[in-house]
Write a protein that holds these residues in place. Sequence first.
Motif, PDB file in Angstrom:
ATOM      1  N   SER A 118       0.819  -1.210   0.000  1.00  0.00           N
ATOM      2  CA  SER A 118       0.000   0.000   0.000  1.00  0.00           C
ATOM      3  C   SER A 118       0.852   1.258   0.000  1.00  0.00           C
ATOM      4  CB  SER A 118      -0.938  -0.006   1.215  1.00  0.00           C
ATOM      5  OG  SER A 118      -1.780  -1.141   1.209  1.00  0.00           O
ATOM      6  N   THR A 119       1.905   1.277   0.813  1.00  0.00           N
ATOM      7  CA  THR A 119       2.723   2.487   0.893  1.00  0.00           C
ATOM      8  C   THR A 119       3.564   2.689  -0.360  1.00  0.00           C
ATOM      9  OG1 THR A 119       4.207   3.753   2.317  1.00  0.00           O
ATOM     10  CG2 THR A 119       4.732   1.441   2.026  1.00  0.00           C
ATOM     11  N   LEU A 120       3.985   1.617  -1.033  1.00  0.00           N
ATOM     12  CA  LEU A 120       4.700   1.765  -2.301  1.00  0.00           C
ATOM     13  C   LEU A 120       3.788   2.350  -3.380  1.00  0.00           C
ATOM     14  CD1 LEU A 120       6.785  -1.544  -2.395  1.00  0.00           C
ATOM     15  CD2 LEU A 120       7.673   0.783  -2.162  1.00  0.00           C
ATOM     16  N   ILE A 121       2.533   1.925  -3.377  1.00  0.00           N
ATOM     17  CA  ILE A 121       1.566   2.486  -4.317  1.00  0.00           C
ATOM     18  C   ILE A 121       1.349   3.971  -4.020  1.00  0.00           C
ATOM     19  CG2 ILE A 121      -0.849   2.418  -5.063  1.00  0.00           C
ATOM     20  CD1 ILE A 121      -0.736  -0.639  -4.443  1.00  0.00           C
ATOM     21  N   ALA A 122       1.212   4.290  -2.725  1.00  0.00           N
ATOM     22  CA  ALA A 122       1.041   5.691  -2.332  1.00  0.00           C
ATOM     23  C   ALA A 122       2.264   6.518  -2.708  1.00  0.00           C
ATOM     24  CB  ALA A 122       0.779   5.780  -0.829  1.00  0.00           C
ATOM     25  N   MET A 123       3.453   5.957  -2.505  1.00  0.00           N
ATOM     26  CA  MET A 123       4.692   6.666  -2.833  1.00  0.00           C
ATOM     27  C   MET A 123       4.767   6.949  -4.330  1.00  0.00           C
ATOM     28  SD  MET A 123       8.578   5.338  -2.183  1.00  0.00           S
ATOM     29  CE  MET A 123      10.010   6.281  -2.712  1.00  0.00           C
ATOM     30  N   ARG A 124       4.398   5.979  -5.152  1.00  0.00           N
ATOM     31  CA  ARG A 124       4.435   6.163  -6.597  1.00  0.00           C
ATOM     32  C   ARG A 124       3.445   7.241  -7.029  1.00  0.00           C
ATOM     33  NH1 ARG A 124       1.978   4.151 -11.143  1.00  0.00           N
ATOM     34  NH2 ARG A 124       3.342   3.819 -12.953  1.00  0.00           N
ATOM     35  N   PHE A 190      -6.852  -2.507  10.382  1.00  0.00           N
ATOM     36  CA  PHE A 190      -7.714  -2.006   9.317  1.00  0.00           C
ATOM     37  C   PHE A 190      -7.669  -0.481   9.234  1.00  0.00           C
ATOM     38  CE2 PHE A 190      -9.830  -6.230   9.420  1.00  0.00           C
ATOM     39  CZ  PHE A 190      -9.782  -6.487   8.058  1.00  0.00           C
ATOM     40  N   ALA A 191      -7.492   0.186  10.368  1.00  0.00           N
ATOM     41  CA  ALA A 191      -7.391   1.647  10.348  1.00  0.00           C
ATOM     42  C   ALA A 191      -6.178   2.081   9.528  1.00  0.00           C
ATOM     43  CB  ALA A 191      -7.292   2.188  11.776  1.00  0.00           C
ATOM     44  N   ILE A 192      -5.047   1.429   9.737  1.00  0.00           N
ATOM     45  CA  ILE A 192      -3.826   1.760   8.989  1.00  0.00           C
ATOM     46  C   ILE A 192      -4.032   1.520   7.495  1.00  0.00           C
ATOM     47  CG2 ILE A 192      -1.433   1.061   8.593  1.00  0.00           C
ATOM     48  CD1 ILE A 192      -1.273   0.416  11.604  1.00  0.00           C
ATOM     49  N   ILE A 193      -4.604   0.371   7.155  1.00  0.00           N
ATOM     50  CA  ILE A 193      -4.791   0.028   5.740  1.00  0.00           C
ATOM     51  C   ILE A 193      -5.775   0.977   5.070  1.00  0.00           C
ATOM     52  CG2 ILE A 193      -5.574  -1.767   4.159  1.00  0.00           C
ATOM     53  CD1 ILE A 193      -4.665  -3.803   6.317  1.00  0.00           C
ATOM     54  N   TRP A 194      -6.883   1.292   5.746  1.00  0.00           N
ATOM     55  CA  TRP A 194      -7.875   2.197   5.172  1.00  0.00           C
ATOM     56  C   TRP A 194      -7.306   3.592   4.963  1.00  0.00           C
ATOM     57  CZ3 TRP A 194     -12.412   1.881   2.780  1.00  0.00           C
ATOM     58  CH2 TRP A 194     -13.133   0.690   2.864  1.00  0.00           C
ATOM     59  N   VAL A 195      -6.578   4.106   5.950  1.00  0.00           N
ATOM     60  CA  VAL A 195      -5.995   5.448   5.819  1.00  0.00           C
ATOM     61  C   VAL A 195      -5.016   5.483   4.646  1.00  0.00           C
ATOM     62  CG1 VAL A 195      -4.419   7.107   6.907  1.00  0.00           C
ATOM     63  CG2 VAL A 195      -6.317   6.142   8.214  1.00  0.00           C
ATOM     64  N   THR A 196      -4.190   4.443   4.527  1.00  0.00           N
ATOM     65  CA  THR A 196      -3.215   4.396   3.433  1.00  0.00           C
ATOM     66  C   THR A 196      -3.909   4.414   2.082  1.00  0.00           C
ATOM     67  OG1 THR A 196      -1.705   3.122   4.834  1.00  0.00           O
ATOM     68  CG2 THR A 196      -1.251   3.134   2.472  1.00  0.00           C
ATOM     69  N   ALA A 226     -11.260  -1.954  -7.531  1.00  0.00           N
ATOM     70  CA  ALA A 226     -11.070  -3.360  -7.139  1.00  0.00           C
ATOM     71  C   ALA A 226     -10.576  -3.465  -5.701  1.00  0.00           C
ATOM     72  CB  ALA A 226     -10.081  -4.034  -8.089  1.00  0.00           C
ATOM     73  N   VAL A 227      -9.602  -2.622  -5.349  1.00  0.00           N
ATOM     74  CA  VAL A 227      -9.032  -2.685  -4.000  1.00  0.00           C
ATOM     75  C   VAL A 227     -10.066  -2.319  -2.949  1.00  0.00           C
ATOM     76  CG1 VAL A 227      -7.371  -1.609  -2.440  1.00  0.00           C
ATOM     77  CG2 VAL A 227      -6.646  -2.331  -4.709  1.00  0.00           C
ATOM     78  N   PHE A 228     -10.841  -1.256  -3.177  1.00  0.00           N
ATOM     79  CA  PHE A 228     -11.821  -0.829  -2.176  1.00  0.00           C
ATOM     80  C   PHE A 228     -12.961  -1.828  -2.040  1.00  0.00           C
ATOM     81  CE2 PHE A 228      -9.867   3.427  -2.439  1.00  0.00           C
ATOM     82  CZ  PHE A 228      -9.771   3.694  -1.073  1.00  0.00           C
ATOM     83  N   PHE A 233     -15.113  -5.833   1.571  1.00  0.00           N
ATOM     84  CA  PHE A 233     -15.489  -7.234   1.792  1.00  0.00           C
ATOM     85  C   PHE A 233     -14.687  -7.848   2.940  1.00  0.00           C
ATOM     86  CE2 PHE A 233     -14.474 -11.706   1.022  1.00  0.00           C
ATOM     87  CZ  PHE A 233     -15.738 -12.277   0.977  1.00  0.00           C
ATOM     88  N   THR A 234     -13.371  -7.627   2.920  1.00  0.00           N
ATOM     89  CA  THR A 234     -12.504  -8.222   3.952  1.00  0.00           C
ATOM     90  C   THR A 234     -12.803  -7.646   5.329  1.00  0.00           C
ATOM     91  OG1 THR A 234     -10.766  -8.497   2.288  1.00  0.00           O
ATOM     92  CG2 THR A 234     -10.112  -8.665   4.598  1.00  0.00           C
ATOM     93  N   THR A 235     -13.043  -6.336   5.409  1.00  0.00           N
ATOM     94  CA  THR A 235     -13.357  -5.711   6.694  1.00  0.00           C
ATOM     95  C   THR A 235     -14.649  -6.276   7.269  1.00  0.00           C
ATOM     96  OG1 THR A 235     -12.277  -3.667   5.955  1.00  0.00           O
ATOM     97  CG2 THR A 235     -13.706  -3.520   7.875  1.00  0.00           C
ATOM     98  N   VAL A 236     -15.675  -6.353   6.427  1.00  0.00           N
ATOM     99  CA  VAL A 236     -16.956  -6.906   6.877  1.00  0.00           C
ATOM    100  C   VAL A 236     -16.795  -8.360   7.290  1.00  0.00           C
ATOM    101  CG1 VAL A 236     -19.288  -7.535   6.134  1.00  0.00           C
ATOM    102  CG2 VAL A 236     -18.334  -5.299   5.505  1.00  0.00           C
TER     103      VAL A 236
END
Length: 341
Positions: A118-124, A190-196, A226-228, A233-236
């Motif tokens: 996730s952070t590599l995608i954000a960095m790019r 999940f908070a970390i992943i969602w924020v990212t 697709a990711v969201f 789905f995974t969070t639920v």
Amino acid sequence: MGNQLSFSQTEHRREEMAQSQGYRLDPRGKADWIMIIIITCVYSINVVAVLFMLWNRKYPPLKCKSPVLMACMMVAGILWFVGDIQANGHVPLEHTPLRNCKAFGVWVRILLGVCTLSTLIAMRSYGLFRVFCKNQPFRGRGLYVPYAAYCLCMLVYGIVSQVVSPSLTIHYLLHVDICYYETGFKASMFAIIWVTWLIVAILSWRIRHIKSSFNEAREMLIACTAVFVVLIFTTVMHYAVPLFPLNVRLRVLTTSFDHLATNVFWWSIMAVPIVSCVVRRDVYLEEWMDKLRQDGLQRMYDVQSPNATNNKGSSVYNRNSLFTADYARLHTEIPVPKPMN
């Protein structure tokens, strides 16, 4: 036979123990094997594609995609898959190193897998935002400091998770042979992943109008959607059915969705340049350079006529040409064609 092709005879004992504790458990078996084999084959193909991409990393349409970052994303995706195999209960954990829930469930799956990807995608995305929206280079402290700060936070998170009692984070359930995430710890993950991913979505939206040669608005829309969908789905799933690894359909579906999203994201960005590099290398390069001219970037990138050829009919380019500083910001070296004799 259903799912009765078991990993071992201990699955029957495990099923009996779970029933005595009031749990309904589907033994690990054929469905888990098939899923593991299919996803492993997919990642094997991906590794070949990554090696090809790195071998041809100086090919301009590939180089502008940040091939090293894309390769690191694939490594993170593979680590995520290894962690999912353990955390989602696809293989026996008892008497194996996989029983170390924190090592695989936190460090491999969450920190080195999901968070690193996730952070590599954000960095790019942030790098493209800096270049095209803030007129700043794709390098330097402005790009790397936020990434380093995020990695430091993840390291602290991992260390704290390691020293805190397993009863508050993740621990091994002997009677069902799975690792179980506690509710509070799961919420922090999940908070970390969602924020990212919200950051990724915001940055992708901000760069949707950049020059078409580098515009990935359509690809990022597909990837983020697709990711969201999978993230929701995974969070639920984790909160509605905390023991979903005991259900063969739910655990196979969850893991498959995770890595479907990963592959949709990666290939939506890399499919066209990789395939084009294989089947129509010179033609695609000429088309790509034509786009630069249409976007008004020919002066910035010092692009001239792409029609020069050598005696074998292949395009010839002068790799020693000088380029502007703006060009260097993208780490993209567009070779300039030699004039025709």
